[in-house]
Design an enzyme around this catalytic site. Sequence first.
Site, mmCIF file in Angstrom:
data_model
loop_
_atom_site.group_PDB
_atom_site.id
_atom_site.type_symbol
_atom_site.label_atom_id
_atom_site.label_comp_id
_atom_site.label_asym_id
_atom_site.label_seq_id
_atom_site.Cartn_x
_atom_site.Cartn_y
_atom_site.Cartn_z
ATOM 1 N N CYS A 177 -0.478 4.054 2.224
ATOM 2 C CA CYS A 177 -0.236 3.831 3.650
ATOM 3 C C CYS A 177 1.212 4.113 4.033
ATOM 4 O O CYS A 177 1.498 4.708 5.075
ATOM 5 C CB CYS A 177 -0.563 2.385 4.028
ATOM 6 N N ASP A 178 2.149 3.672 3.193
ATOM 7 C CA ASP A 178 3.555 3.629 3.610
ATOM 8 C C ASP A 178 4.498 4.528 2.816
ATOM 9 O O ASP A 178 5.688 4.619 3.136
ATOM 10 C CB ASP A 178 4.062 2.184 3.512
ATOM 11 N N CYS A 197 0.832 -1.211 0.000
ATOM 12 C CA CYS A 197 0.000 0.000 0.000
ATOM 13 C C CYS A 197 0.862 1.254 0.000
ATOM 14 O O CYS A 197 1.405 1.641 1.037
ATOM 15 C CB CYS A 197 -0.934 0.000 1.213
#
Length: 320
Positions: A137-138, A134
Site C-alpha cells: 500500500c505505502d 502494508c
Amino acid sequence: MERQRVMILGTGPAGLTAAIYAARANLQPLVVEGDLPGGQLTQTTEVENFPGFPDGILGPQLMDNMHKQAERFGARFVNGWVTSVDLSRRPFRVVVDGKDTYEADALILSTGASAKMLGIPGEQELLGHGVSTCATCDGFFFRNRRVVVVGGGDSAMEEATFLTKFATEVTIVHRRNELRASKVMQERARNNPKIRWVLNATPVSVRGEGGKVTGLEVRDNATGQTRVLETDGVFVAIGHSPNTAFLNGQVELDELGYIRTDGVTTQTSVEGVFACGDVMDSRYRQAITAAGSGCKAAMDVERWLEGSMTHSWSLAEAGK
C-alpha cells in the site's frame, strides 16, 4: 425485534461494496459499522493503487464515498461492535454492544483482520505518517528513502524485499537471532544488497518530528543498550489477526484462523452466512481484492435468498 433480510458486519472496502450491491438488489441491508467505520483505510493517507483515481485519493475520502454510495441505494447503518452471534438457527441473531439484538435471514461477515502492532510509544501517533503495516500500500511513498521492517517471518521478508524496489536501504529488525521465515524467503532477503540486519534487538519506541517518523529506538537484547536507527519509515510486519472472536467457533476457520469459504464462492460452513474481505483472505489483503470479494458476497446472498424463498414456497405448497 425487527427482522432483516441481510445484515453486513463490517464497513471496510469489502463490507461497503457488499452493501452497495445488496442495496441495489433491493435487499435493504443493515450494516454494522464496528469501532472503526471504514476499516483500516481510514488510517492511511494517500491511496494510489485503487482503480479509477489516477491522481490518488485519501483513504478516509475513499471510504466516505463508498459509504455515501451505499446509503444512496438504501443501505442502512448502525454504529456499534458485534459482541456475539447465534448461527445455530435461522433467522440468525446478532448482538451489538452487548445489548441490541437483531435478526437476519442472511449474514455477510466482513469484519476484516487487524494488523498486530508493537505496542510501543510513537507507533499509534505516527500510524499513517511513516508507520505502516502494508508495504504494497505505502511502499511507493518511500522512494529514495530509508525504511525499517520489524519482523522475522515470511511476511517481513516479503515486505522488505518489496520495499527495496523503492527505498535506498531497508533494515530488518527482529527480536531474536534466528528468523522464523522459510529458508527460501530468508535467502532471498539475505542476497538482496539493499537489505541490512539488526537482529536480537527489541523495538522500544518510534521517534518522530514534525508529524513524521525520524527513527526507531531499539534495545540490544544481549547488552541492554539502546540506540536509534535513523529512518523515514517503520513497517510493522509481525502478522495479522482475523476479527473472528465474536463467532465463538460457530464457523469453520482455516489453520491461520481465517474464515474458510467454499471454493470460489463466499459461502461459509454455515448455510446463509457468507464471508468477504480480509477476514477470509490471508494472502492478498488489498482494498481492491476486498471490494471484489464484497461484490461476490452480495451476489451470493441474493442468489441464496432467492433459492431459499423458492424452496420455502415449494414446501408450503406441497403441504396444502
